[in-house]
Design a protein around this motif. Sequence first.
Motif, PDB file in Angstrom:
ATOM      1  N   ILE A 107       0.823  -1.218   0.000  1.00  9.43           N
ATOM      2  CA  ILE A 107       0.000   0.000   0.000  1.00  9.43           C
ATOM      3  C   ILE A 107       0.860   1.273   0.000  1.00  9.43           C
ATOM      4  CG2 ILE A 107      -1.966  -1.141   1.133  1.00  9.43           C
ATOM      5  CD1 ILE A 107      -1.021   0.522   3.718  1.00  9.43           C
ATOM      6  N   SER A 108       2.156   1.125  -0.321  1.00  9.02           N
ATOM      7  CA  SER A 108       3.060   2.295  -0.267  1.00  9.02           C
ATOM      8  C   SER A 108       2.536   3.468  -1.081  1.00  9.02           C
ATOM      9  CB  SER A 108       4.442   1.941  -0.819  1.00  9.02           C
ATOM     10  OG  SER A 108       4.967   0.864  -0.139  1.00  9.02           O
ATOM     11  N   ALA A 109       1.872   3.163  -2.190  1.00  9.24           N
ATOM     12  CA  ALA A 109       1.396   4.242  -3.066  1.00  9.24           C
ATOM     13  C   ALA A 109       0.433   5.179  -2.337  1.00  9.24           C
ATOM     14  CB  ALA A 109       0.709   3.641  -4.292  1.00  9.24           C
ATOM     15  N   PHE A 110      -0.192   4.656  -1.273  1.00  3.22           N
ATOM     16  CA  PHE A 110      -1.184   5.490  -0.577  1.00  3.22           C
ATOM     17  C   PHE A 110      -0.605   6.126   0.687  1.00  3.22           C
ATOM     18  CE2 PHE A 110      -3.362   1.604  -2.215  1.00  3.22           C
ATOM     19  CZ  PHE A 110      -3.757   2.178  -3.410  1.00  3.22           C
TER      20      PHE A 110
ATOM     21  N   TYR B 205      -1.939  -1.033   9.463  1.00  2.00           N
ATOM     22  CA  TYR B 205      -2.981  -1.310  10.454  1.00  2.00           C
ATOM     23  C   TYR B 205      -4.017  -0.182  10.462  1.00  2.00           C
ATOM     24  CZ  TYR B 205      -5.193  -3.057  14.673  1.00  2.00           C
ATOM     25  OH  TYR B 205      -6.118  -3.567  15.552  1.00  2.00           O
ATOM     26  N   ARG B 206      -3.522   1.052  10.447  1.00  2.00           N
ATOM     27  CA  ARG B 206      -4.450   2.203  10.408  1.00  2.00           C
ATOM     28  C   ARG B 206      -5.253   2.211   9.108  1.00  2.00           C
ATOM     29  NH1 ARG B 206      -2.353   7.086   9.806  1.00  2.00           N
ATOM     30  NH2 ARG B 206      -4.488   7.782   9.630  1.00  2.00           N
ATOM     31  N   PHE B 207      -4.592   1.801   8.048  1.00  2.00           N
ATOM     32  CA  PHE B 207      -5.247   1.720   6.735  1.00  2.00           C
ATOM     33  C   PHE B 207      -6.434   0.746   6.831  1.00  2.00           C
ATOM     34  CE2 PHE B 207      -5.239   0.102   2.251  1.00  2.00           C
ATOM     35  CZ  PHE B 207      -5.227   1.306   1.562  1.00  2.00           C
ATOM     36  N   CYS B 208      -6.196  -0.403   7.451  1.00  2.00           N
ATOM     37  CA  CYS B 208      -7.280  -1.391   7.605  1.00  2.00           C
ATOM     38  C   CYS B 208      -8.403  -0.805   8.467  1.00  2.00           C
ATOM     39  CB  CYS B 208      -6.750  -2.677   8.234  1.00  2.00           C
ATOM     40  SG  CYS B 208      -5.653  -3.588   7.156  1.00  2.00           S
TER      41      CYS B 208
ATOM     42  N   ILE C  74     -12.493  -0.222   7.549  1.00  2.00           N
ATOM     43  CA  ILE C  74     -13.590  -0.791   8.347  1.00  2.00           C
ATOM     44  C   ILE C  74     -14.528   0.321   8.794  1.00  2.00           C
ATOM     45  CG2 ILE C  74     -14.164  -1.882  10.549  1.00  2.00           C
ATOM     46  CD1 ILE C  74     -11.831  -3.692  10.197  1.00  2.00           C
ATOM     47  N   GLU C  75     -13.942   1.394   9.298  1.00  3.03           N
ATOM     48  CA  GLU C  75     -14.773   2.471   9.854  1.00  3.03           C
ATOM     49  C   GLU C  75     -15.566   3.202   8.775  1.00  3.03           C
ATOM     50  OE1 GLU C  75     -15.374   3.037  12.934  1.00  3.03           O
ATOM     51  OE2 GLU C  75     -13.857   1.705  13.765  1.00  3.03           O
TER      52      GLU C  75
ATOM     53  N   SER D 166     -10.780   9.251   0.823  1.00  2.00           N
ATOM     54  CA  SER D 166     -10.849   9.893   2.144  1.00  2.00           C
ATOM     55  C   SER D 166      -9.699   9.455   3.062  1.00  2.00           C
ATOM     56  CB  SER D 166     -12.200   9.593   2.808  1.00  2.00           C
ATOM     57  OG  SER D 166     -12.352   8.191   2.960  1.00  2.00           O
ATOM     58  N   TRP D 167      -8.793   8.623   2.557  1.00  2.00           N
ATOM     59  CA  TRP D 167      -7.658   8.133   3.379  1.00  2.00           C
ATOM     60  C   TRP D 167      -6.624   9.257   3.569  1.00  2.00           C
ATOM     61  CZ3 TRP D 167      -5.346   5.455   6.853  1.00  2.00           C
ATOM     62  CH2 TRP D 167      -3.982   5.175   6.815  1.00  2.00           C
ATOM     63  N   ARG D 168      -6.305   9.530   4.825  1.00  2.00           N
ATOM     64  CA  ARG D 168      -5.249  10.530   5.139  1.00  2.00           C
ATOM     65  C   ARG D 168      -4.151   9.814   5.911  1.00  2.00           C
ATOM     66  NH1 ARG D 168      -7.713  12.295   1.981  1.00  2.00           N
ATOM     67  NH2 ARG D 168      -9.253  13.951   1.900  1.00  2.00           N
TER      68      ARG D 168
END
Length: 390
Positions: free
Chosen positions: A326-329, A334-337, A341-342, A387-389
């Motif tokens: 997931i480096s591109a993001f 763990y936070r990404f997962c 979920i949220e 929306s991923w920061r």
Amino acid sequence: MVSSFSARSRAIEPFHVMALLARANELQAAGHDVIHLEIGEPDFSTAAPIVAAGQAALAAGHTRYTAARGLPQLREAIAGFYASRYRLAIDPERILVTPGGSGALLLASSLLVDPGRHWLLADPGYPCNRHFLRLVEGAAQLVPVGPQSRYQLTPELVNAHWNQDSVGALLASPANPTGTLLHKDELAALSQALKARGGHLVVDEIYHGLTYGVDASSVLEVDDEAFVLNSFSKYFGMTGWRLGWLVAPPEAVGELEKLAQNLYISAPSMAQYAALACFEEGTLAILEQRRAEFARRRDYLLPALRDLGFGIAVEPEGAFYLYADISAFGGDAYRFCQHFIETEHVAFTPGVDFGRYQADHHVRFAYTQSLERLEQAVERIARGLKSWRP
Ligand SMILES: Cc1ncc(COP(=O)(O)O)c(C=O)c1O
């Protein structure tokens, strides 16, 4: 109080995904539609002929212990499977039926690993392997692997990492979490490398049958002295029945039988009778349809995730997992997962569950959901990425 529990138990890590799963289940209980891509078991329930055989076994009163090595007729049926699938003549006397592949791993590690001794293991890999080694007071020597070696050990890596405490290697083909295979020539080369060092070779073949466009070779085709772990859980779709097997060299069988008698007495008898139906033509036809369905899912999900920017450098040829960078993001896996979920109610597994090497920027997706659900998951992931920061 906790300090009175053994160091061995305290050294064993929980599955980190369980905390995420608990949250996913909470959201589900609150009425949200959660898509589960974290689960390492087939979504199909056990095929009808196997269930019927299990029910018949119960009705016939097959509810007692069996021989520690397993039912003779099941060991013969497994040997027959090696003959028909791999053209290999395996003496049924070399086969021990175990409570899952996990039981086979328990036997093999108990037999082969003295305190302080190590097995080489690929990192990333199936987390329980290193914990089984810890239980027998040995240890896992984790060897970082990446796309260069298709996430597998190589003879060069074995030679580079071998030390005075190493006594063998545990390989997996197809592997969890990466789905990559070891082909016959690679198995042969690894076998030679280990023989040259006097080490033993254990190969986890529990995802055999779940390969796409290629058939997996068994290490037994190139090394008759290797130990093979296998299972009725994955290809045969019997996770909850707890049944697997171990193929061992003839001289090891008596010792393994003694361990089996002491550790668990026998594998579940009802499950063993049920498993006799696994090798019937009608059952195998159902299992092959399921295999084709997994192949369709992989063929959909792999390019879809790559299009979204996930790094999947090696095309997985088996199991039902995609291990993605997931480096591109940016940000921590763990936070990404947690984010997915949220915000999007899609659950998948952070790399930390499979080892240490580059674990913080990898995740595993299990395509143990229908194609339709996978399509929904991809839509949600695409939206969640926005929306991923990190
Ligand atoms: C690589 C690998 N080995 C062994 C197992 C153990 O499976 P079982 O005990 O159900 O056969 C699993 C389960 O996910 C696995 O992924």
